[in-house]
Scaffold this motif. Sequence first.
Motif, PDB file in Angstrom:
ATOM      1  N   HIS A 176       4.057  16.827   3.099  1.00 55.73           N
ATOM      2  CA  HIS A 176       5.204  16.984   2.492  1.00 55.73           C
ATOM      3  C   HIS A 176       5.826  18.505   3.093  1.00 55.73           C
ATOM      4  O   HIS A 176       5.167  19.581   2.907  1.00 55.73           O
ATOM      5  N   LYS A 177       7.103  18.335   3.379  1.00 54.40           N
ATOM      6  CA  LYS A 177       7.863  19.647   3.237  1.00 54.40           C
ATOM      7  C   LYS A 177       8.936  19.803   2.806  1.00 54.40           C
ATOM      8  O   LYS A 177       9.884  18.764   2.389  1.00 54.40           O
ATOM      9  N   PHE A 178       9.302  20.918   2.343  1.00 53.74           N
ATOM     10  CA  PHE A 178      10.578  21.285   1.518  1.00 53.74           C
ATOM     11  C   PHE A 178      11.844  21.372   2.412  1.00 53.74           C
ATOM     12  O   PHE A 178      11.707  22.042   3.344  1.00 53.74           O
ATOM     13  N   LYS A 179      12.607  20.469   2.098  1.00 54.92           N
ATOM     14  CA  LYS A 179      13.894  20.631   2.917  1.00 54.92           C
ATOM     15  C   LYS A 179      15.180  20.864   1.895  1.00 54.92           C
ATOM     16  O   LYS A 179      15.442  20.053   0.970  1.00 54.92           O
ATOM     17  N   ILE A 180      15.823  22.148   2.167  1.00 56.83           N
ATOM     18  CA  ILE A 180      16.771  22.653   1.336  1.00 56.83           C
ATOM     19  C   ILE A 180      17.838  21.606   1.071  1.00 56.83           C
ATOM     20  O   ILE A 180      18.303  20.886   2.228  1.00 56.83           O
ATOM     21  N   GLY A 181      18.510  21.196   0.134  1.00 58.89           N
ATOM     22  CA  GLY A 181      19.459  20.473  -0.075  1.00 58.89           C
ATOM     23  C   GLY A 181      19.115  18.997  -0.183  1.00 58.89           C
ATOM     24  O   GLY A 181      20.132  18.295  -0.272  1.00 58.89           O
ATOM     25  N   THR A 182      18.053  18.638   0.043  1.00 59.53           N
ATOM     26  CA  THR A 182      17.690  17.277   0.471  1.00 59.53           C
ATOM     27  C   THR A 182      16.843  16.434  -0.386  1.00 59.53           C
ATOM     28  O   THR A 182      15.731  17.132  -0.928  1.00 59.53           O
ATOM     29  N   PRO A 183      17.367  15.542  -1.207  1.00 60.56           N
ATOM     30  CA  PRO A 183      16.614  14.976  -2.431  1.00 60.56           C
ATOM     31  C   PRO A 183      15.441  14.113  -1.673  1.00 60.56           C
ATOM     32  O   PRO A 183      15.444  13.631  -0.615  1.00 60.56           O
ATOM     33  N   ASN A 184      14.224  14.216  -2.558  1.00 63.23           N
ATOM     34  CA  ASN A 184      12.939  13.783  -1.896  1.00 63.23           C
ATOM     35  C   ASN A 184      12.736  12.427  -2.588  1.00 63.23           C
ATOM     36  O   ASN A 184      12.521  12.208  -3.645  1.00 63.23           O
ATOM     37  N   GLN A 185      12.783  11.060  -1.782  1.00 65.60           N
ATOM     38  CA  GLN A 185      12.767   9.694  -2.247  1.00 65.60           C
ATOM     39  C   GLN A 185      11.114   9.423  -2.304  1.00 65.60           C
ATOM     40  O   GLN A 185      10.652   9.328  -1.162  1.00 65.60           O
ATOM     41  N   ILE A 186      10.589   9.344  -3.360  1.00 62.18           N
ATOM     42  CA  ILE A 186       9.212   9.086  -3.594  1.00 62.18           C
ATOM     43  C   ILE A 186       8.857   7.701  -3.595  1.00 62.18           C
ATOM     44  O   ILE A 186       7.977   7.029  -3.069  1.00 62.18           O
ATOM     45  N   ILE A 187       9.835   6.686  -4.402  1.00 59.80           N
ATOM     46  CA  ILE A 187       9.678   5.478  -4.215  1.00 59.80           C
ATOM     47  C   ILE A 187      10.813   4.775  -4.398  1.00 59.80           C
ATOM     48  O   ILE A 187      11.966   5.310  -4.694  1.00 59.80           O
ATOM     49  N   LYS A 188      10.967   3.567  -3.088  1.00 56.06           N
ATOM     50  CA  LYS A 188      12.138   3.097  -3.219  1.00 56.06           C
ATOM     51  C   LYS A 188      12.363   1.780  -3.880  1.00 56.06           C
ATOM     52  O   LYS A 188      11.296   0.947  -3.911  1.00 56.06           O
ATOM     53  N   GLY A 189      13.338   1.677  -4.689  1.00 56.37           N
ATOM     54  CA  GLY A 189      13.270   0.280  -5.444  1.00 56.37           C
ATOM     55  C   GLY A 189      14.544  -0.478  -5.176  1.00 56.37           C
ATOM     56  O   GLY A 189      15.189  -0.391  -4.098  1.00 56.37           O
ATOM     57  N   ARG A 190      14.873  -1.655  -6.065  1.00 57.35           N
ATOM     58  CA  ARG A 190      15.863  -2.571  -5.700  1.00 57.35           C
ATOM     59  C   ARG A 190      17.151  -2.320  -6.863  1.00 57.35           C
ATOM     60  O   ARG A 190      18.205  -2.462  -6.482  1.00 57.35           O
TER      61      ARG A 190
END
Length: 307
Positions: A176-190
Amino acid sequence: MDKNKTISIRDAFGKSLANEGKKNNKIIAISIDLKGACKLNYFFEKFPKRSLEIGIAEANALGVATGLSFEGFRPFVASFGSFITGKNTEIRNSICYNNAPVVVVGTHCGLIGSDGATQSALQDISIMRSMPYFEVFQPCTPLDTKEIIKYVCKSKKPTYLRIARNEIPEFLHKNHKFKIGTPNQIIKGRKKLIISSGAMVYNCLQAIKKLNSSEYGLVNVSSLKPLNQRSVMNILKKYKKVITVEDHSSLGGLGSIISEIIAENNLNLKFKIHGLKNGFIDSDIPKELEKKYKMDINALTKIFKNF
């Protein structure tokens, strides 16, 4: 960070800052009589000549930090979030007006436990995201904390770090890397999207696992300001229902940030903010406070299911 060892977010902050101090001799730690509680003690032990104890004088500490930043240093001034963000005049007129590269660190945010209502920061995000030029970050795990500290130590922007005292098992990927301004999608749902930040991300993750359904997606927002609207929009468009979960006031926090994006882009979806009501929290152990304010895994499971 050791993936098998559970440590608090504040310990991860203290250890990460001390580690970065080896690489950057411009980093200075400024304590306001709380270096143990805020975990600046790790830095103080390794770099006593770059560590300052100001005493119980938040306004003075912010002034000292601003002055040091003018001389090319990267000062980290830490106190409880409820105390340090209350110094609105000093932050606005000293740090913001001069665009000074000071890092303000607020610990003991959210459902902190028996320290009490006055110690618990519940309005700090709403205060700090309104401050000109400030970036606002809130890590959700020890690894996330480490990555954010790496970025912040290299940055020259005024920064607010919201640091929890919760002990969080590491659940992010080791790369995991921190990316400024970017949301981190942990689980993709429907169908249903859960958006959270900080210590509550873990509870949301466990609640979704308990539901055992592919309907639910989970997004972590560590970069509260700036937050890339297009990145958020690309995720929101894939869902019919969105709920935010935060251990912060429902006014001005993560829920407000997401609601602003939804409103500005005329998105047609069902939206709910699950945060803390306007006021103060009780004094109790964190586990009981989570139950009372419906932030525990069982309560979140029911809320997600019925939304």
